[in-house]
Design a protein around this motif. Structure first.
Motif, PDB file in Angstrom:
ATOM      1  N   CYS A 107       0.839  -1.199   0.000  1.00 17.47           N
ATOM      2  CA  CYS A 107       0.000   0.000   0.000  1.00 17.47           C
ATOM      3  C   CYS A 107       0.875   1.251   0.000  1.00 17.47           C
ATOM      4  CB  CYS A 107      -0.895   0.041   1.234  1.00 17.47           C
ATOM      5  SG  CYS A 107      -2.063  -1.325   1.376  1.00 17.47           S
ATOM      6  N   SER A 108       0.332   2.346  -0.485  1.00 14.25           N
ATOM      7  CA  SER A 108       1.004   3.622  -0.296  1.00 14.25           C
ATOM      8  C   SER A 108       0.744   4.096   1.122  1.00 14.25           C
ATOM      9  CB  SER A 108       0.487   4.652  -1.303  1.00 14.25           C
ATOM     10  OG  SER A 108      -0.909   4.867  -1.130  1.00 14.25           O
ATOM     11  N   GLY A 109       1.772   4.613   1.789  1.00 12.00           N
ATOM     12  CA  GLY A 109       1.655   4.995   3.195  1.00 12.00           C
ATOM     13  C   GLY A 109       1.971   3.821   4.101  1.00 12.00           C
ATOM     14  N   GLY A 110       1.518   3.897   5.348  1.00 14.87           N
ATOM     15  CA  GLY A 110       1.741   2.819   6.290  1.00 14.87           C
ATOM     16  C   GLY A 110       3.131   2.773   6.883  1.00 14.87           C
ATOM     17  N   GLU A 111       3.861   3.921   6.840  1.00 11.65           N
ATOM     18  CA  GLU A 111       5.194   3.950   7.441  1.00 11.65           C
ATOM     19  C   GLU A 111       5.110   3.751   8.951  1.00 11.65           C
ATOM     20  OE1 GLU A 111       5.267   6.121   3.597  1.00 11.65           O
ATOM     21  OE2 GLU A 111       4.009   6.265   5.392  1.00 11.65           O
ATOM     22  N   LYS A 211      11.967  15.872  15.096  1.00 11.35           N
ATOM     23  CA  LYS A 211      13.385  15.591  15.298  1.00 11.35           C
ATOM     24  C   LYS A 211      13.615  14.367  16.191  1.00 11.35           C
ATOM     25  CE  LYS A 211      14.882  20.413  14.764  1.00 11.35           C
ATOM     26  NZ  LYS A 211      15.567  21.562  15.411  1.00 11.35           N
ATOM     27  N   ARG A 212      12.601  13.975  16.941  1.00 14.60           N
ATOM     28  CA  ARG A 212      12.753  12.861  17.870  1.00 14.60           C
ATOM     29  C   ARG A 212      12.130  11.570  17.325  1.00 14.60           C
ATOM     30  NH1 ARG A 212      14.658  15.209  22.331  1.00 14.60           N
ATOM     31  NH2 ARG A 212      14.625  13.224  23.419  1.00 14.60           N
ATOM     32  N   ILE A 213      11.605  11.620  16.091  1.00  8.75           N
ATOM     33  CA  ILE A 213      10.899  10.476  15.516  1.00  8.75           C
ATOM     34  C   ILE A 213      11.791   9.745  14.517  1.00  8.75           C
ATOM     35  CG2 ILE A 213       8.938   9.769  14.095  1.00  8.75           C
ATOM     36  CD1 ILE A 213       7.392  12.154  15.224  1.00  8.75           C
ATOM     37  N   PHE A 214      11.839   8.430  14.645  1.00 12.94           N
ATOM     38  CA  PHE A 214      12.513   7.604  13.649  1.00 12.94           C
ATOM     39  C   PHE A 214      11.432   6.944  12.803  1.00 12.94           C
ATOM     40  CE2 PHE A 214      14.286   3.435  12.332  1.00 12.94           C
ATOM     41  CZ  PHE A 214      15.271   3.928  11.490  1.00 12.94           C
ATOM     42  N   GLU A 215      11.512   7.123  11.496  1.00 11.13           N
ATOM     43  CA  GLU A 215      10.475   6.646  10.586  1.00 11.13           C
ATOM     44  C   GLU A 215      11.071   5.776   9.488  1.00 11.13           C
ATOM     45  OE1 GLU A 215       7.218   8.521   7.384  1.00 11.13           O
ATOM     46  OE2 GLU A 215       8.105   9.789   8.958  1.00 11.13           O
ATOM     47  N   LEU A 216      10.400   4.681   9.179  1.00 11.28           N
ATOM     48  CA  LEU A 216      10.765   3.867   8.044  1.00 11.28           C
ATOM     49  C   LEU A 216       9.557   3.051   7.618  1.00 11.28           C
ATOM     50  CD1 LEU A 216      12.902   0.713   8.936  1.00 11.28           C
ATOM     51  CD2 LEU A 216      11.220   1.767  10.460  1.00 11.28           C
ATOM     52  N   LYS A 217       9.571   2.593   6.381  1.00 13.51           N
ATOM     53  CA  LYS A 217       8.523   1.702   5.891  1.00 13.51           C
ATOM     54  C   LYS A 217       9.081   0.293   5.881  1.00 13.51           C
ATOM     55  CE  LYS A 217       5.029   1.072   2.331  1.00 13.51           C
ATOM     56  NZ  LYS A 217       4.281   1.713   1.219  1.00 13.51           N
ATOM     57  N   LEU A 218       8.494  -0.570   6.688  1.00  7.15           N
ATOM     58  CA  LEU A 218       8.933  -1.955   6.733  1.00  7.15           C
ATOM     59  C   LEU A 218       8.638  -2.628   5.397  1.00  7.15           C
ATOM     60  CD1 LEU A 218       7.636  -2.980  10.283  1.00  7.15           C
ATOM     61  CD2 LEU A 218      10.025  -2.612   9.626  1.00  7.15           C
ATOM     62  N   GLN A 237      -1.273   6.631   8.109  1.00  8.73           N
ATOM     63  CA  GLN A 237      -2.416   6.130   7.359  1.00  8.73           C
ATOM     64  C   GLN A 237      -1.938   5.527   6.036  1.00  8.73           C
ATOM     65  OE1 GLN A 237      -5.386   9.122   6.690  1.00  8.73           O
ATOM     66  NE2 GLN A 237      -6.720   7.795   5.495  1.00  8.73           N
ATOM     67  N   PHE A 238      -2.668   4.531   5.534  1.00 13.90           N
ATOM     68  CA  PHE A 238      -2.299   3.938   4.254  1.00 13.90           C
ATOM     69  C   PHE A 238      -3.546   3.690   3.408  1.00 13.90           C
ATOM     70  CE2 PHE A 238      -2.802   0.535   7.350  1.00 13.90           C
ATOM     71  CZ  PHE A 238      -3.528  -0.446   6.678  1.00 13.90           C
ATOM     72  N   ASN A 239      -3.321   3.546   2.119  1.00 14.04           N
ATOM     73  CA  ASN A 239      -4.403   3.344   1.156  1.00 14.04           C
ATOM     74  C   ASN A 239      -4.678   1.856   1.025  1.00 14.04           C
ATOM     75  OD1 ASN A 239      -6.216   3.333  -0.920  1.00 14.04           O
ATOM     76  ND2 ASN A 239      -4.888   4.339  -2.412  1.00 14.04           N
ATOM     77  N   ALA A 240      -5.756   1.391   1.649  1.00 17.06           N
ATOM     78  CA  ALA A 240      -6.062  -0.038   1.659  1.00 17.06           C
ATOM     79  C   ALA A 240      -6.763  -0.495   0.386  1.00 17.06           C
ATOM     80  CB  ALA A 240      -6.934  -0.366   2.871  1.00 17.06           C
ATOM     81  N   SER A 241      -7.129   0.457  -0.491  1.00 13.71           N
ATOM     82  CA  SER A 241      -7.827   0.066  -1.720  1.00 13.71           C
ATOM     83  C   SER A 241      -6.868  -0.421  -2.795  1.00 13.71           C
ATOM     84  CB  SER A 241      -8.645   1.250  -2.258  1.00 13.71           C
ATOM     85  OG  SER A 241      -7.799   2.326  -2.617  1.00 13.71           O
ATOM     86  N   VAL A 242      -5.598  -0.097  -2.649  1.00  9.28           N
ATOM     87  CA  VAL A 242      -4.578  -0.527  -3.607  1.00  9.28           C
ATOM     88  C   VAL A 242      -3.446  -1.198  -2.836  1.00  9.28           C
ATOM     89  CG1 VAL A 242      -2.969   0.174  -5.408  1.00  9.28           C
ATOM     90  CG2 VAL A 242      -5.149   1.374  -5.161  1.00  9.28           C
TER      91      VAL A 242
END
Length: 288
Positions: A107-111, A211-218, A237-242
């Motif tokens: 999906c797009s998003g969901g990081e 600055k205190r957040i670590f973000e990645l997409k698994l 949030q992520f796009n569950a339709s695709v």
């Protein structure tokens, strides 16, 4: 974490005791590590977890799935944004460590987002000691109320050791926090409630600072392991339709990890000491 991420391959994690000990040393230090190249199987999260200790069974099961479901009772099982929280704060003994193995994430998003509450607590204690004191002394309610399961517990945000007075746990889970008393002047003392609201808002603002957040997409084949009593996690949030997003999860209790840390330290002292000395030297260079 941008500079100090620790990744270990699944084969090394499972079969190389030295690499596993190094991963455990980093988990104790950072509270957050990643396993990569995990085989595409729903059973792998159990294999990764039981390398550290027995699975913690809950009403979600010994392992569980995080994916969208119709008429979800928990925001985790939707495609909506899920803010920073810790799991199962409403239980008498919340699980110490959590694992999430990515099986699908097209999906797009969901990081995935992570933040270190111990670091945030230290900053708050230094800059806002009175508000820190409020969150140390005031107990908050955490609850889970559904037809088949009703849980409730109270604990302060900052939980200190009764002997050493050191910060032992941070308890933070707004999605499952009980409502605070209303400040309407009808049988409630508005001042303490206002102080509590202000202190919570202050702590939240520190955690939510970009600055205190670590973000990645698994990606499929990645598994994150983190300290549930220290590291808060969230999801965009992520796009569950695709496409689709599917994580398999598990918990391991703190006692099991403390035992595993001690065994790794005893059996692989060179790995443990070498890592510690290297990190100390690096920190000293940074401070200079």
């Amino acid at each position: 974490m941008d500079q100090s991420q620790h990744w270990v391959s699944y084969p090394e994690y499972i079969a190389d005791d030295s690499k596993f000990a190094s991963a455990m040393q980093q988990l104790q230090r950072l509270g957050l590590i990643f396993v990569k190249d995990v085989p595409d199987s729903r059973s792998m999260v159990e294999a990764i977890a039981t390398r550290m200790g027995p699975l913690r069974n809950t009403f979600y099961g010994s392992t569980f799935d995080v994916r969208t479901v119709p008429q979800a009772k928990n925001v985790a099982y939707t495609n909506q944004f899920l803010g920073f929280h810790m799991d199962l704060m409403y239980m008498n003994e919340p699980p110490g460590y959590q694992l999430l193995h990515c099986l699908e994430n097209s999906c797009s998003g969901g990081e995935s987002l992570f933040a270190d509450t111990f670091s945030a607590a230290k900053l708050m204690k230094e800059r806002h000691p009175e508000e820190y004191k409020v969150l140390r002394e005031q107990r908050l309610g955490y609850e889970y109320r559904h037809k088949d399961h009703i849980y409730y517990n109270e604990r302060p945000v900052f939980e200190h050791d009764s002997y050493t007075d050191e910060l032992r746990h941070v308890n933070y889970s707004p999605p499952f926090q009980s409502p605070l008393p209303p400040c309407d002047g009808k049988g409630h003392d508005a001042e303490p409630v206002n102080k509590l609201r202000d202190a919570l808002a202050r702590f939240t603002s520190i955690i939510d600072n970009q600055k205190r957040i670590f973000e990645l997409k698994l990606n499929p084949g990645d598994c994150v392991i983190f300290d549930n009593r220290r590291i808060v996690h969230a999801r965009r949030q992520f796009n569950a339709s695709v496409g689709s997003r599917w994580l398999a999860g598990a918990y391991v209790d703190t006692d099991a990890l403390l035992s595993r840390f001690a065994v790794c330290r005893s059996q692989h002292p060179y790995v443990w000491t070498k890592k510690a000395k290297k990190e100390l030297a690096a920190n000293n260079r940074d401070n200079k």
